[in-house]
Design an enzyme around this catalytic site. Structure first.
Site, PDB file in Angstrom:
ATOM      1  N   TYR A  37      12.107  37.749  -2.865  1.00 51.36           N
ATOM      2  CA  TYR A  37      10.698  38.183  -2.856  1.00 51.36           C
ATOM      3  C   TYR A  37       9.796  36.965  -2.752  1.00 51.36           C
ATOM      4  O   TYR A  37       9.997  35.957  -3.437  1.00 51.36           O
ATOM      5  CB  TYR A  37      10.376  38.945  -4.143  1.00 51.36           C
ATOM      6  CG  TYR A  37       8.924  39.314  -4.309  1.00 51.36           C
ATOM      7  CD1 TYR A  37       8.460  40.561  -3.900  1.00 51.36           C
ATOM      8  CD2 TYR A  37       8.008  38.421  -4.867  1.00 51.36           C
ATOM      9  CE1 TYR A  37       7.126  40.910  -4.047  1.00 51.36           C
ATOM     10  CE2 TYR A  37       6.666  38.756  -5.012  1.00 51.36           C
ATOM     11  CZ  TYR A  37       6.225  39.996  -4.601  1.00 51.36           C
ATOM     12  OH  TYR A  37       4.909  40.339  -4.736  1.00 51.36           O
ATOM     13  N   GLU A  89       2.499  39.553   1.191  1.00 50.20           N
ATOM     14  CA  GLU A  89       3.692  39.842   0.402  1.00 50.20           C
ATOM     15  C   GLU A  89       4.859  40.159   1.330  1.00 50.20           C
ATOM     16  O   GLU A  89       4.763  41.039   2.171  1.00 50.20           O
ATOM     17  CB  GLU A  89       3.435  41.026  -0.522  1.00 50.20           C
ATOM     18  CG  GLU A  89       4.624  41.374  -1.410  1.00 50.20           C
ATOM     19  CD  GLU A  89       4.372  42.623  -2.236  1.00 50.20           C
ATOM     20  OE1 GLU A  89       4.441  42.549  -3.467  1.00 50.20           O
ATOM     21  OE2 GLU A  89       4.096  43.683  -1.637  1.00 50.20           O
TER      22      GLU A  89
END
Length: 415
Positions: A137, A225
């Protein structure tokens, strides 16, 4: 990463969004333009278009994704859909991918971020599958605590980052970046190590991370993101899924990006309000709110709920509001057939209370008002505003403070 506060947090999280919100394929186009690594992908509105566009794909794996402005597509379900096909479908069979496209286009997808009615799917993205070995991530975002950009990274990608933060906070790494200096090679390398890239992939991941940061700055983003940022079995790094948010005030210099905006999935009232610089979000209650200031609007809605009522909307008219904008604000909030009362709460600092009063009186005289209206005014030119409303002859319930206004609004509802 951030949660709304107060009694309204759950309902606001279901409905609130920035005005510009990109489809996944649009985010991938931006990534590709800025040199970031993405899979081959095409976008199609029907089966025939998809088949024509993906001729360049290899015969490995097809990832078919419904393109809507909501998360949780992988676990989503189509209303009257075929069992086993949700908003994301992965297969190695070309015919199965084509059938999935037929099952998605034109149907309504329900996810944890949509209403029960779901959202109609008009486009799908078909991406070439990659052999994922590991998921990580990565997010670049503006952070108030650091007073600038921060990179948030975790080797545990492909899942809700808030769940990682709750269960294993030691697996999340935050790296503040000096916005004047930019990201250094050393910082990029450290972040790549935090993500547990090794060997030859360490440099490749660091390069990808720097490109993502450069993109973040170049497009005036507030968040980029990547979840997941993956390592493949054949030793490559890919941005597989992306979510981007942008600084709305930078639209004048990001015309290409803001041109992506479509209004198909927006509440028509939100689109209408935006034309008059009004911040409007429709909700499910029956007390319409017209307030100046986001904080005061939230407090107003919280007090409505405290007194047993339900707000019908969030509406912040802003500090530079005009009589015309007030007129249109009243028009928009009273267009909701569920509204059984209107609550106006103005604390005039920058806002002139007389401007609000004139706008409200004009709107009611032209549009008419079939439900009770409660008004609480305080601040600049408040006496003049009260006189305007008194001379109008309109039946208006007044209140001296917010708590009294909320109580009167709730008590005025039909029993």
């Amino acid at each position: 990463m951030f949660r709304a506060g107060g009694n309204l947090s759950k309902s606001m999280m279901k409905t609130q969004r920035r005005f510009l919100n990109l489809q996944e394929f649009q985010s991938k186009e931006i990534l590709e333009k800025h040199g970031c690594s993405v899979q081959k992908f095409v976008v199609a509105s029907n089966r025939k278009e998809a088949e024509e566009k993906w001729m360049s794909f290899g015969d490995h794996e097809y990832v078919v994704k419904a393109q809507i402005l909501a998360g949780g597509r992988g676990k989503g379900k189509f209303i009257n859909g075929t069992k086993g096909i949700g908003g994301v479908y992965i297969t190695k069979e070309k015919n199965a991918a084509l059938e999935a496209i037929d099952e998605m286009i034109g149907k309504r997808l329900v996810t944890k971020q949509t209403t029960e009615e779901g959202v109609r799917v008009d486009k799908v993205m078909i991406a070439e599958g990659v052999d994922i070995k590991r998921e990580t991530y990565l997010a670049v975002l503006m952070d108030r605590e650091s007073n600038g950009p921060v990179v948030v990274a975790s080797p545990d990608g492909g899942m809700d980052i808030e769940a990682v933060a709750e269960k294993t906070p030691d697996r999340i790494f935050k790296t503040p970046i000096d916005i004047q200096m930019g990201m250094t090679d050393g910082q990029a390398l450290k972040i790549a190590k935090d993500l547990q890239f090794e060997g030859n992939l360490l440099g490749a991941a660091a390069t990808e991370i720097k490109r993502l940061y450069d993109l973040f700055i170049a497009v005036d983003a507030t968040q980029v993101e990547i979840n997941p940022l993956v390592e493949t079995a054949d030793g490559r790094v890919f941005c597989v899924d992306a979510k981007m948010n942008f600084d709305d005030s930078a639209s004048y210099r990001q015309k290409e990006i803001f041109a992506y905006e479509t209004f198909e999935e927006h509440d028509p009232r939100e689109v209408d309000a935006h034309q008059f610089n009004l911040n409007y979000i429709g909700m499910d209650g029956n007390i319409a709110c017209l307030v100046n200031g986001a904080g005061l609007a939230m407090a107003t809605m919280d007090l409505i709920k405290l007194h047993g009522g339900e707000p019908a909307n969030f509406l912040d008219v802003g500090g530079a509001v005009t009589e015309d904008a007030v007129f249109n604000a009243v028009r928009i909030i009273t267009s909701d057939p569920r509204v059984k009362c209107v609550l106006i709460n103005i604390f005039g600092g920058i806002v002139n209370c007389a401007t609000i009063a004139n706008g409200v009186v004009n709107a009611v005289n032209k549009i008419g008002l079939k439900v009770p209206m409660v008004v609480r005014l305080e601040g600049t030119n408040v006496d003049a505003a009260k006189l305007i409303m008194k001379k109008s002859g309109l039946t208006i319930l007044t209140a001296n403070n917010l708590d009294e206004a909320a109580a009167k609004a709730v008590s005025s509802l039909p029993k």
